[in-house]
Design an enzyme around this catalytic site. Structure first.
Site, short mmCIF file in Angstrom:
data_model
loop_
_atom_site.label_atom_id
_atom_site.label_comp_id
_atom_site.label_asym_id
_atom_site.label_seq_id
_atom_site.Cartn_x
_atom_site.Cartn_y
_atom_site.Cartn_z
N HIS A 215 -8.84 10.28 6.91
CA HIS A 215 -8.64 11.03 5.67
C HIS A 215 -9.60 10.49 4.63
O HIS A 215 -9.49 9.34 4.23
CB HIS A 215 -7.19 10.90 5.18
CG HIS A 215 -6.19 11.47 6.15
ND1 HIS A 215 -5.82 12.78 6.15
CD2 HIS A 215 -5.52 10.89 7.16
CE1 HIS A 215 -4.92 13.00 7.12
NE2 HIS A 215 -4.73 11.87 7.75
N ASN B 229 -6.60 17.94 5.13
CA ASN B 229 -5.60 18.04 4.05
C ASN B 229 -6.15 17.53 2.72
O ASN B 229 -5.64 16.61 2.10
CB ASN B 229 -4.31 17.30 4.42
CG ASN B 229 -4.54 15.83 4.70
OD1 ASN B 229 -5.65 15.41 5.01
ND2 ASN B 229 -3.48 15.05 4.58
N ASP C 229 -3.03 18.35 10.31
CA ASP C 229 -2.48 16.99 10.23
C ASP C 229 -1.79 16.71 8.90
O ASP C 229 -2.30 17.04 7.84
CB ASP C 229 -3.58 15.95 10.45
CG ASP C 229 -2.99 14.55 10.42
OD1 ASP C 229 -2.15 14.26 11.27
OD2 ASP C 229 -3.33 13.77 9.51
N HIS D 148 -0.30 17.46 14.97
CA HIS D 148 0.56 16.45 14.35
C HIS D 148 1.99 16.80 14.81
O HIS D 148 2.60 17.72 14.29
CB HIS D 148 0.44 16.52 12.83
CG HIS D 148 1.40 15.66 12.06
ND1 HIS D 148 0.99 14.62 11.27
CD2 HIS D 148 2.75 15.69 11.97
CE1 HIS D 148 2.05 14.04 10.71
NE2 HIS D 148 3.13 14.68 11.12
N HIS E 76 -1.93 10.69 16.79
CA HIS E 76 -1.08 9.50 16.57
C HIS E 76 0.25 9.48 17.35
O HIS E 76 1.32 9.56 16.77
CB HIS E 76 -0.81 9.29 15.08
CG HIS E 76 -0.52 10.52 14.27
ND1 HIS E 76 0.43 11.44 14.61
CD2 HIS E 76 -1.10 10.98 13.13
CE1 HIS E 76 0.46 12.41 13.70
NE2 HIS E 76 -0.47 12.15 12.80
N ASN F 172 3.32 7.93 8.54
CA ASN F 172 3.83 9.06 9.32
C ASN F 172 2.87 9.35 10.47
O ASN F 172 1.71 9.64 10.22
CB ASN F 172 3.97 10.29 8.42
CG ASN F 172 4.65 11.43 9.13
OD1 ASN F 172 5.19 11.25 10.23
ND2 ASN F 172 4.63 12.61 8.53
N ASP G 25 -6.29 7.18 11.70
CA ASP G 25 -5.41 7.82 10.69
C ASP G 25 -5.54 7.09 9.35
O ASP G 25 -4.57 6.94 8.61
CB ASP G 25 -3.95 7.86 11.16
CG ASP G 25 -3.13 8.87 10.34
OD1 ASP G 25 -3.71 9.56 9.49
OD2 ASP G 25 -1.90 8.94 10.56
N HIS H 243 -4.43 5.70 -0.29
CA HIS H 243 -3.57 6.23 -1.35
C HIS H 243 -3.78 5.42 -2.62
O HIS H 243 -3.89 4.20 -2.58
CB HIS H 243 -2.09 6.15 -0.94
CG HIS H 243 -1.71 7.20 0.04
ND1 HIS H 243 -1.70 8.55 -0.26
CD2 HIS H 243 -1.35 7.11 1.34
CE1 HIS H 243 -1.35 9.24 0.81
NE2 HIS H 243 -1.12 8.39 1.80
#
Lengths: 316, 182, 430
Positions: free
Chosen positions: C59, C91, C151, C178, C231, C277, C304, C308
């Site tokens: 990401h 995303n 995802d 996912h 994942h 997650n 993954d 954040h």
């Protein structure tokens, strides 16, 4: 021990120390001056993210009886409702010099976070977090049980306590299972399988789906609040069916041993988990639970704030 | 280096003498309330009360008064377990309260006890009985009845042992070892 | 004329020492006899040479959350982690569900230049799970999208999943699922088990992952499509994938480094740095993932990597975002859990972290052998070095690494992407 976050943090000696201290502090209620100078100059903040008038008032009265300054910080109508994070609220309270923060929060673990994230230096007391724990409720229940069934002394060795209802969503049940079993009680949880947490088999208690089988072997029965909304999530088919299968009515109360008592953490759903008749009977000790709550919370505040900081050293 | 200052029979005589002095000072045993400060003040109060009963034929009331919550040094140490407080149902109002403690030292415990009593009510008078007065007062407090005046240095330790709490009756003085000349 | 670079004394796949000569972005010579001088000689004595790593699941947060990560900062982290290619998940804000957005990400990757950034396209419009995105347009765009994934969200609608699996066959695409049954995981916070019951956190049951994987492998079989499972986190999932592969179903699967190393017990602290997650699972699950990765049931390791911003992690558990950093620690974690334990040799590490992910994502210039004529995507690793993870020192804009303070083995010293140094002596070079 600087905080009270989980009933599981208390060993039997520390739990008994709190109960013994509460018993001494209870006498203050009978005096003409219902106040002790012990926490004079200390500031205690009630930080309540959920509405809980009874718990907040209980803590407030406990703190005031010990002469602490009490600030009530409710989420509604405060900076929290304007989107302030727990961290920023905590930093604000720290800057204002709060010695203790009593926190009620909808998110399990929020008190742990408050105590351990480095946001504040003071004491944190868990007044109920999500579906996790409510340790002072368990302490007041243990106090009530001990007073009625163990002469107000020692532990609860061999006492048979049955807890009935929505264990899955109940912080009261979690804290009680931990504390009562630490104090030697034999705890049995009774609920439909949908309202029992995964892994409940690993908890220090027995589990039953049949209240009628357990009643004759219960020295005390604690009815948990069951919210009718739960049936929307298919935890049980209807309030009526729940009440029939797990509610405590007069007939079931008659199946209890003669000196058994009935507890409820409140607020009660009369007609749901407990019938009005049982709630108003002389077996029911709910009013006394409320009074004992003040004594127990005074004890916790004194032991955590009254000294230089470490509760368990004091127990030695 | 530990010296026995009073043995059991010395202490028994001291208690009897204190009982006589209390009766004489208060012209009898009525309206008397003996409040022992835990841990050792309470059994001492019980013994003094028994001695008064032998003298007067009437036993004064006895209770215990824990002063922990009134101490001024709470924050210097971890929170302490509370001792028992038991006040007779008649309360302290209009009674002559005799506080009983084992050792009188700085006077701070007695200051705390006076605060505690004033939260319980309004006694006619408060008097103080101690087994040992070792001096070094830090507050303007003096005892009314003393078992033994014992000049000490600050390094020394005075310990009152009682059968009820320690299995033996004796008062000992433990020195720092080198200030015997004092 | 491009310069000639000699990687002196390196051990390809941990095997016999050799010199690797790179010219015009291509490996021109691999010799144990000692190559001559070049324009530049990198002393690689004792270092392990691996094909540049490929991350099928990253990401990068751009566009939309540039405060957490950008394509460029993410590319730096990737390069420092030994990667030469990453697949950027869809995303973002806006969601990468149109040719425009995937081309933007593709272009940002080219501008950064440290790794090849392959955008992943969303399966459904806005990740909404109700209407297929324009998969063909994304495939035909400059970004050449071949991997499609919602995802963060599961394509839970069975019909939609079936159509997606079928539709991407036209351009050799793959759906990366996912696997999370949404109704079974409403408000889920951590692995469902005895610990979630004690901690009072809503459980994320293994069956919510396994039931979707079981459905999807059957669907893929039915429509003759290939399926990639993101994942994988449970022992049951490994069993199902093993079963599916035995039946000849064209399924591939990935495991994250954190699921190879960490267990749910860390959640006891309620520190949201461990909130991810799918959630951290039990030690039994971790052991099954080791076995699955070792025997090839699980094809690849994918990070993954989920940066954040601080405020999304420095809060109470329930309010925190899911996800962990992974790019800069991935190889070290794999060395710790899989290589040092003898489960994978260096060729195995290269296979799971470079060869197979490149093949699944159709990144044709990546995951190639360290052999003459192949593109010079090479990572040189000091396998004996150890380092202590200090999140603030990582290249990522965010600091949510679950390995803070942990000592990990293996340090990436040098990386070449298409013959051009991107990392030298553990530092990004441009």
């Amino acid at each position: 021990m600087r905080h009270l976050l989980s009933a599981g943090d208390l060993d039997a000696a520390t739990a008994c120390l709190i109960l013994d201290t509460a018993a001494e502090l209870a006498t203050v209620t009978d005096r003409s001056v219902k106040k002790l100078p012990t926490l004079r100059g200390r500031t205690v903040v009630n930080l309540f993210y959920e509405d809980s008038t009874r718990t907040r008032i209980s803590f407030e009265m406990a703190a005031k009886r010990l002469s602490a300054d009490v600030i009530n910080f409710a989420a509604k109508g405060s900076s929290v409702s304007k989107g302030e994070s727990l961290k920023d609220t905590a930093l604000t309270l720290e800057a204002m010099g709060a010695d203790a923060v009593i926190i009620r929060h909808g998110s399990s673990g929020a008190p742990h976070r408050l105590a351990n994230a480095g946001w504040i230096g003071g004491t944190v007391i868990n007044a109920g977090d999500g579906t996790h724990e409510h340790p002072t409720q368990a302490l007041l229940d243990a106090y009530t049980l001990r007073r009625h069934l163990r002469g107000g002394r020692g532990d609860l060795d061999g006492l048979r306590v049955t807890i009935v209802g929505d264990v899955l969503h109940s912080r009261v049940a979690r804290s009680n299972v931990l504390l009562l079993s630490t104090l030697g009680a034999d705890v049995t949880l009774v609920a439909p399988p949908t309202l029992l947490p995964t892994g409940v088999g690993t908890w220090p208690c027995r589990v039953s789906y049949d209240i009628d089988e357990v009643l004759p072997h219960s020295d005390a029965i604690m009815m948990l609040r069951v919210q009718a909304e739960r049936m929307q999530a298919a935890f049980f088919p209807s309030a009526r069916e729940y009440s029939r299968a797990y509610g405590l009515d007069r007939a079931r109360m008659a199946a209890l041993p003669d000196d058994a008592i009935v507890l409820h953490p409140g607020p009660m759903n009369r007609g749901m988990e407990i019938s009005a008749e049982v709630a108003d009977s002389d077996r029911a000790v709910m009013v006394e639970q409320v009074a004992n709550g003040v004594s127990v919370r005074m004890a916790v505040l004194y032991l955590l704030l009254g000294g230089s900081g470490d509760l368990t050293d004091g127990a030695a | 280096m530990t010296n026995v200052i009073l043995d059991g029979s010395d202490m028994g005589r001291a208690i009897t003498r204190i009982a006589h002095e209390i009766v004489e000072r208060n012209k009898g045993a009525s309206h008397l309330l003996l409040l022992g400060i835990p841990t050792r003040g309470h059994p001492l109060a019980v013994r003094i009360a028994a001695a008064i009963e032998r003298i007067e034929g009437v036993a004064p009331q006895v209770g215990s008064l824990d002063i922990t919550l009134y101490r001024d040094d709470l924050r210097l140490r971890p929170a302490r377990a509370l001792e028992s407080t038991s006040i007779p149902a008649s309360g302290v109002d209009d009674q002559v309260v005799v506080l009983v403690d084992d050792v009188l030292f700085s006077g701070r415990s007695i200051r705390a006890a006076l605060d505690a009593i004033s939260d319980l009510g309004r006694p006619r008078a408060v008097q103080l009985a101690v087994m040992v007065d070792r001096g070094h007062r830090q507050l303007p407090i003096r005892p009314d009845f003393v078992g033994k005046n014992l000049p000490t240095s600050l390094e020394e330790q005075v310990r009152v042992a009682l059968v009820e709490t320690d299995g033996v009756d004796e008062v000992t003085l433990t020195g720092s070892g080198e200030d015997g000349a004092a | 004329m491009s310069e000639t670079i000699v990687l002196r004394g390196v051990h390809p796949y941990g095997e016999a020492a050799a010199d690797i000569v790179v010219r015009d972005g291509v490996i021109s010579e691999v010799t144990g006899a000692g190559a001559g001088g070049g324009d530049r000689v990198i002393d690689g004595t004792g270092l392990i040479a691996l094909p540049g790593l490929v991350d099928l699941h990253t990401h990068l947060r751009e566009p939309g959350r540039e405060d957490a990560e950008t394509v460029d900062t993410g590319s730096q982290a990737a390069a420092l982690g030994g990667f030469t290619a990453v697949f950027a998940m869809a995303n973002t804000f806006p969601v990468a569900d149109t040719a425009g957005v995937v081309e933007q990400v593709w272009r940002l990757g080219q501008e950064s230049g440290l790794v090849d950034v392959f955008p992943v396209g969303a399966v459904t419009v806005g990740l909404g799970g109700s209407q297929l995105a324009e998969l063909g347009a994304m495939a035909a765009s400059a970004a050449h999208v071949r991997v499609f994934s919602d995802d963060g969200h599961c394509v839970s609608d069975a019909v939609l999943m079936r159509r997606a699996l079928e539709y991407v066959k036209a351009f050799d695409g793959v759906i990366a699922q996912h696997a999370q049954e949404p109704r079974l995981t409403e408000n889920a916070q951590m692995n469902e088990g005895a610990l979630s019951g004690v901690l009072g956190l809503t459980g994320w049951p293994a069956v919510a992952e396994e039931s979707i994987i079981a459905r999807d492998v059957l669907l893929a079989h039915h429509v003759g499509s290939r399926l990639h499972v993101c994942h994988v986190s449970t022992a049951g999932s490994v069993d199902i994938i093993r079963w599916a592969k035995a039946r000849g179903i064209d399924v591939t699967a990935e495991v994250t480094p954190h699921h190879l190393m960490l267990t749910e017990d860390l959640v006891r602290s309620y520190d949201p740095v461990y909130k991810v997650n799918p959630p951290l699972r039990t030690a039994d699950d971790v052991a099954a993932l080791w076995d699955g990765l070792a025997d090839g049931t699980i094809d690849i390791v994918a990070t993954d990597h989920a940066p954040h911003a601080l405020e999304d992690k420095d809060c109470e558990w329930g309010a925190a975002s899911f996800g962990m950093l992974g790019l800069q620690t991935a190889l070290s974690v794999v060395v710790e859990t899989m290589h040092r334990t003898g489960r994978l040799d260096w060729r195995g590490v290269a296979d799971r972290m470079s060869v197979r992910p490149a093949r699944i994502g159709r990144a044709l210039q990546h995951g190639r052998d360290l052999a003459v004529g192949e593109p010079a995507n090479v990572a040189l690793v000091d396998a004996d070095a150890t380092w202590i993870v200090e999140p603030a020192l990582l290249a990522s804009k965010s600091h949510n690494s679950p390995y803070a303070g942990l000592e990990l083995p293996a340090r990436v010293e040098h990386v070449l992407k298409a013959g051009v140094p991107t990392v030298a002596n553990g530092m990004v070079v441009r």
